[in-house]
Write a protein that holds these residues in place. Sequence first.
Motif, PDB file in Angstrom:
ATOM      1  N   UNK A 196      14.315  -7.747   0.119  1.00 33.02           N
ATOM      2  CA  UNK A 196      13.821  -6.267  -0.107  1.00 33.02           C
ATOM      3  C   UNK A 196      12.430  -6.170   0.617  1.00 33.02           C
ATOM      4  N   UNK A 197      11.784  -5.218   0.299  1.00 33.26           N
ATOM      5  CA  UNK A 197      11.315  -4.452   0.905  1.00 33.26           C
ATOM      6  C   UNK A 197      10.220  -5.396   0.800  1.00 33.26           C
ATOM      7  N   UNK A 198       9.685  -5.465  -0.624  1.00 36.72           N
ATOM      8  CA  UNK A 198       8.366  -6.068  -0.842  1.00 36.72           C
ATOM      9  C   UNK A 198       8.088  -7.708  -0.630  1.00 36.72           C
ATOM     10  N   UNK A 199       9.419  -8.026  -0.900  1.00 30.56           N
ATOM     11  CA  UNK A 199       9.196  -9.541   0.533  1.00 30.56           C
ATOM     12  C   UNK A 199       9.659  -9.579   2.095  1.00 30.56           C
ATOM     13  N   UNK A 200       9.970  -8.413   2.264  1.00 28.10           N
ATOM     14  CA  UNK A 200      10.158  -8.556   4.299  1.00 28.10           C
ATOM     15  C   UNK A 200       8.133  -8.263   3.857  1.00 28.10           C
ATOM     16  N   UNK A 201       7.581  -7.382   3.060  1.00 26.83           N
ATOM     17  CA  UNK A 201       6.840  -7.256   3.364  1.00 26.83           C
ATOM     18  C   UNK A 201       5.593  -7.945   3.480  1.00 26.83           C
ATOM     19  N   UNK A 240       2.218  -0.156   1.462  1.00 22.32           N
ATOM     20  CA  UNK A 240       2.982   0.166   2.155  1.00 22.32           C
ATOM     21  C   UNK A 240       4.546   0.347   0.932  1.00 22.32           C
ATOM     22  N   UNK A 241       4.813  -0.922   0.250  1.00 19.54           N
ATOM     23  CA  UNK A 241       5.484  -0.360  -0.914  1.00 19.54           C
ATOM     24  C   UNK A 241       5.551   0.619  -1.642  1.00 19.54           C
ATOM     25  N   UNK A 299       9.647  -7.562  -7.916  1.00 22.28           N
ATOM     26  CA  UNK A 299      11.169  -8.340  -8.192  1.00 22.28           C
ATOM     27  C   UNK A 299      10.652  -9.992  -6.575  1.00 22.28           C
ATOM     28  N   UNK A 300      10.400 -11.054  -7.176  1.00 30.18           N
ATOM     29  CA  UNK A 300      10.204 -11.978  -6.058  1.00 30.18           C
ATOM     30  C   UNK A 300      11.819 -11.964  -5.628  1.00 30.18           C
TER      31      UNK A 300
END
Length: 669
Positions: A459-464, A488-489, A514-515
């Motif tokens: 996910x975007x948040x996990x990449x960030x 950034x999210x 969500x992680x």
Amino acid sequence: METLNLIKNDPWLEPYADAINGRHKHASEKEAELTNKGKQTLSDFASGYLYFGLHRTDNGWVFREWAPNATQIFLIGTFNDWKEEKKYSLKRKANGNWEIKLPADAMKHGDLYKLMVHWDGGCGERIPAWTNRVVQDEQTKIFSAQVWAPEKPYKMKKKTFKAATDPLLIYECHIGMAQEEEKVGSYREFQEKILPRIAKDGYNCIQIMAIQEHPYYGSFGYHVSNFFAASSRFGTPEELKELIDTAHSMGIAVIMDIVHSHAVKNEVEGLGNFAGDPNQYFYPGARREHPAWDSLCFDYGKNEVIHFLLSNCKYWMEEYHFDGFRFDGVTSMLYYSHGLGEAFCNYGDYFNGHQDDNAICYLTLANRLIHQVNPKAITIAEEVSGMPGLAAKFEDGGYGFDYRMAMNIPDYWIKTIKEKIDEDWKPSSMFWEVTNRRQDEKTISYAESHDQALVGDKTIVFRLIDADMYWHMQKGDENYTVHRGIALHKMIRLLTASTINGGYLNFMGNEFGHPEWIDFPREGNGWSCKYARRQWNLVDNKNLAYHYLGDFDCAMLEVIKSVKNFQTTPIQEIWHNDGDQILAYMRKDLIFVFNFNPKQSFTDYGFLVPAGKYEVILNTDNPDYGGHGLTDDTVKHFTLSDPLYKKEKKEWLKLYIPARTAMVLKRGK
């Protein structure tokens, strides 16, 4: 022949007018054929579910099946100890159909049953193709059809419902993994626990995955075996109907992720070799199997298959009151290659003779039918190639979808995050990517969907933020990586959602970051549901930073809904500077300003805008959303006149824009 609007609107399509006209004519002629030249409607034609399958009658039961290759068929089940008996033997009728009429005491609600089908050279148990209920035995794991005729069937309280599409705000969800507990969730639990969350967050539509019955839970519902059966692993048909009814009462539309692009290979549970004929429903030869999906491809050239699939669309709308469909795997349907290995670099790639005209005809007819059954229905195409006309009106030469998925946008965000340092993010490129679409086709924009949340992706948040999510999401303990990721999210979502021309989609849980990934129970993880659930406690816990993202998502949707017909208002670029990494654009009375610069804040940064007073109504840097609170958003911003721009009625809006933040300002009267 009068030129179709699809070509008029895009002169680059003129060299392919013959192909476009040919496809349009093909669909028109097929509709005329299926409706007996208009003597009946397409909706009348698509009523196979009322004829085939098992039905209670005034004096008993009737069961019908289409099995042209069969030589003999028996109903077997708990009512006859799974034995072939003469009184449960079907009679052959015309056109490959089989029928049996039984007295009322021959079976009862809840009984399990199958067909024992005989053909030249063999026989086998089969689950009826049109059955509306399939269950799996917990001990043996064997699937069977189930007689479903409750004494008190659920009656919809809300008879009519009109989806709010101003704009369409979709919450993509999966019933089984919507629960906190490490288990498969139910329709009832989703109705009671999750629907209120979705309504509170501000979404007006849910797109439910994995409704059609599928033998393997981990397929995410994309390997369908029983097209008319709502998955029993989540509960009963009555409970699904109540869920939809409840959603409607909350003003939430319900669309279904429908799979007509392929079918599971299973023979006993599915249609793979229904009556000793592997091609009854599927293409013959090399086109029968999908090389990448390990599944079977429908023969859209057969009227009986068209009848089966169109009836399936109507069934879900009439029986369950679904408000429409997101059609899965449309690219795979359109091309003989299924789109595999194709670059789709120019218009010639869409009209080079490598397209399946039968599938194109079916998709066009499906849209015709769906909007005939419910003129306000919603249809969305999941399609990656960019086929022109997909979401254009049939009358204009298109295929009739209401929307197409803007699949370029999530790909762009993932590629940017993976491959570019923050200093190389270009606002001009971002703005082009989120607004690059055909003017005559509406899209569903999204930063990420379930695709990015699966094992093998991120996910975007996990990449960030990655592993720091495990250690630094406690409020007050956030490190640089977490602050960057949160900022950034929000900015990525705001840019994506605020530039829509149709609708916006979010996958369940991604709104609050969500992680981890989704990993369905399988042998490799000990059949665990640990990663096939949603950890709602994370967003509910005000001591953790997740709620910042959830709260921002809610506020962002409020801003979008505050403008009537937001999705149709023109997007006017005010300014971009790739060196500064600044972007600004306007929609009606709202101005969106982004500073993607990771290090530099700007004082008195000026934009030429309509004269007036501007007030900040949303700021990613607001401490309520995990920001640093570097600006005073109670300050009203008055524009400054400039004699050079007096004729244009433009004045300077001067702003302080902190690094890595975005804000929305509203023009006052």
